[in-house]
Design a protein around this motif. Structure first.
Motif: not given
Lengths: 116, 108
Positions: A45, A47, A101, B1, B33, B51, B88, B90, B92, B95-97, B99-101
């Motif tokens: 995924l 973003w 978020h 990032e 986060y 969280d 997955y 993620q 947060y 920024l940018p948010w 994700f893992g693969q």
């Protein structure tokens, strides 16, 4: 209940502009950020960016120059435009509600294929 | 990032067994986060944990999130047939948010 219903063109040619819309029901737009996320075939995924009800946006720098995210509060909709698409933009695109978020509600996904 | 690295890539287990999935961040995740999602083919992802350790509404208590800083874990205590899917993480926190693969949990 919260629902995100998305739609847009599924087949595009290189250099065209991708356009997707996400209609939100069961919740107000305010108080959340609304994101676009994509998943290329066989990959994870990514973003793309987000917007809130006041049209404040954040974008992924990797796509920022080509991305426009907008909000229509009168229709409770958000939209994505991605210009100059290539085959690398082929993916399933999702809209999602961002609560702090992280994403607690998602649209059903739209497969967009870019092919000449 | 912030880059998230999930391991293993694939976990082959039997129903009833315990699954332990790892998510490691390239730098500290502020506020811890971190979220976890389950993703099944043809469906939208489902939020499991936010969280780092807060289970989402309706998520069974066999799913547990833990960790802090750069190292996070999702544990599934006893795999049910519906738990075989992609997972997955993620972040947060910054920024940018990202994700893992992903980690695929499949049936042995």
């Amino acid at each position: 209940q919260v629902q995100l219903q998305q739609w847009g063109a599924g087949l595009m040619k290189p250099s065209e502009t991708l356009s997707l819309t996400c209609a939100v029901s069961g919740t107000s737009l305010s108080g959340y950020y609304w994101s676009w996320i994509r998943q290329p075939p066989g990959r994870g995924l990514d973003w793309i960016g987000e917007i809130n009800h006041a049209a404040n946006t954040n974008h992924n720098p990797s796509l920022e120059s080509r991305v426009t995210i907008s909000v229509d509060t009168s229709k409770n909709q958000i939209s994505l435009r991605l210009s100059s698409v290539t085959a690398a933009d082929t993916a399933v695109y999702y809209c999602a509600r961002g609560r702090k978020h992280f994403f607690d509600y998602w649209g059903q996904g739209t497969l967009v294929t870019v092919s000449s | 990032e912030i880059v998230l690295t999930q391991s293993p890539g694939t976990l082959s287990l039997s129903p009833g067994e315990r699954a332990t999935l790892s998510c490691r961040a390239s730098q500290n995740i502020s506020g811890n986060y971190l979220a976890w999602y389950q993703h099944k083919r043809g469906q939208a992802p489902t939020l499991l944990i936010s969280d780092a350790s807060t289970r989402a509404t309706g998520i069974p208590d066999r799913f547990t999130g833990s960790g802090s800083g750069t190292d996070f874990t999702l544990s599934i205590s006893r795999l049910e047939p519906e738990d075989f899917a992609l997972y997955y993480c993620q972040q947060y926190g910054d920024l940018p948010w990202t994700f893992g693969q992903g980690t695929k949990v499949d049936i042995k």
